[in-house]
Design an enzyme around this catalytic site. Sequence first.
Site, PDB file in Angstrom:
ATOM      1  N   THR A   9      -1.807  -8.207 -11.163  1.00  0.00           N
ATOM      2  CA  THR A   9      -0.845  -7.251 -10.334  1.00  0.00           C
ATOM      3  C   THR A   9       0.235  -6.865 -11.092  1.00  0.00           C
ATOM      4  OG1 THR A   9      -1.689  -8.510  -8.288  1.00  0.00           O
ATOM      5  CG2 THR A   9       0.466  -7.371  -8.152  1.00  0.00           C
TER       6      THR A   9
ATOM      7  N   GLU B 259       5.020   1.804 -12.717  1.00  0.00           N
ATOM      8  CA  GLU B 259       6.575   2.083 -12.959  1.00  0.00           C
ATOM      9  C   GLU B 259       6.537   3.048 -14.380  1.00  0.00           C
ATOM     10  OE1 GLU B 259      10.649  -0.039 -13.407  1.00  0.00           O
ATOM     11  OE2 GLU B 259       8.695  -1.401 -13.701  1.00  0.00           O
TER      12      GLU B 259
ATOM     13  N   GLY C  83      14.464   0.990 -13.153  1.00  0.00           N
ATOM     14  CA  GLY C  83      13.774   0.600 -11.914  1.00  0.00           C
ATOM     15  C   GLY C  83      14.573  -0.448 -11.070  1.00  0.00           C
TER      16      GLY C  83
ATOM     17  N   HIS D  92      -1.577  -4.940  -3.557  1.00  0.00           N
ATOM     18  CA  HIS D  92      -2.520  -4.841  -4.591  1.00  0.00           C
ATOM     19  C   HIS D  92      -3.849  -5.164  -3.740  1.00  0.00           C
ATOM     20  CE1 HIS D  92      -4.347  -6.150  -8.740  1.00  0.00           C
ATOM     21  NE2 HIS D  92      -4.834  -5.067  -8.216  1.00  0.00           N
TER      22      HIS D  92
END
Length: 129
Positions: A31, A39, A58, A65
């Site tokens: 994940t 990202e 970010g 997921h």
Amino acid sequence: MIGKTKEISVTVDREKLACTVGSGSLEVFATPMMIAAMEQAACTLLQEFLEEGQTSVGTMMHVAHSAATPLGMQVTAAATITAQEGRKVEFEVSARDACGEIGRGTHTRFIVDAAKFLSKTNAKREAAE
């Protein structure tokens, strides 16, 4: 800028497995690696619109997921700009493999002056020493 999309692809190698990065015990796409690909797609897309000396950071990722991807399969992550308010830019992000969608969510980035941002970060480190 709104509506623009960027895709990036990665291959699930040993370094991207849940059992390698510590996010699980199975040999499946981790994940955190899926989130990193999402990202990267957003960051790369936004970079096209930035001025000299600017970058983006970010600040939020909200992702589900939904399906596992095995070792060796390719994953494509996509980011689409959905909104901008001043320095704040919102994205819809998703990821898919050869069998279909494996994840989806939203991501927020802020446009910053790179030098000012690093200066503040370095001052924080110095204050902590």
